[in-house]
Design a protein around this motif. Structure first.
Motif, PDB file in Angstrom:
ATOM      1  N   TYR A  15       0.955  -1.451   0.201  1.00 26.68           N
ATOM      2  CA  TYR A  15       0.227  -0.141   0.142  1.00 26.68           C
ATOM      3  C   TYR A  15       1.060   0.972  -0.033  1.00 26.68           C
ATOM      4  O   TYR A  15       0.092   1.773  -0.390  1.00 26.68           O
ATOM      5  N   ARG A  18       0.184   3.917  -2.486  1.00 24.10           N
ATOM      6  CA  ARG A  18      -1.412   4.715  -1.997  1.00 24.10           C
ATOM      7  C   ARG A  18      -1.176   5.803  -0.835  1.00 24.10           C
ATOM      8  O   ARG A  18      -1.890   6.646  -0.787  1.00 24.10           O
ATOM      9  N   SER A  22      -1.676   9.057  -0.904  1.00 26.89           N
ATOM     10  CA  SER A  22      -3.282  10.057  -0.427  1.00 26.89           C
ATOM     11  C   SER A  22      -3.935  11.156   0.051  1.00 26.89           C
ATOM     12  O   SER A  22      -5.402  11.713  -0.594  1.00 26.89           O
ATOM     13  N   GLU A  65      -9.442   7.473  -0.949  1.00 26.44           N
ATOM     14  CA  GLU A  65      -8.165   7.103  -0.716  1.00 26.44           C
ATOM     15  C   GLU A  65      -7.612   8.030   0.368  1.00 26.44           C
ATOM     16  O   GLU A  65      -6.301   7.669   0.670  1.00 26.44           O
TER      17      GLU A  65
END
Length: 81
Positions: A15, A18, A22, A65
């Protein structure tokens, strides 16, 4: 411990992009939260909890997100619920 090491300890390194990307405003303060979480002695439970939170946000939030910026608050809420 740096950000990459923290995500490895939390077992959520997939992750990383992301999480890093974000923030819609480009702020990166939330990266410190992951470094602080990784300092916990036992984080074996974290990935399962984290993945469930991400799945929920993807289903229910208008901008899923942003969930990566709210992990500490969501964790606190789930522990006190």
């Amino acid at each position: 411990m740096n950000f990459k090491e923290a995500l490895e300890k939390l077992n959520i390194q997939e992750y990383s992009e992301r999480i890093f990307n974000s923030s819609s405003t480009g702020e990166l303060f939330h990266l410190m939260d992951y470094m602080q979480l990784a300092e916990l002695e036992d984080v074996s439970w974290f990935k399962c909890w984290f993945c469930e939170v991400v799945k929920y946000a993807e289903r229910e939030w208008d901008r899923p997100e942003s969930v990566f910026q709210h992990v500490p608050r969501l964790l606190k809420e789930s522990l006190t619920a």
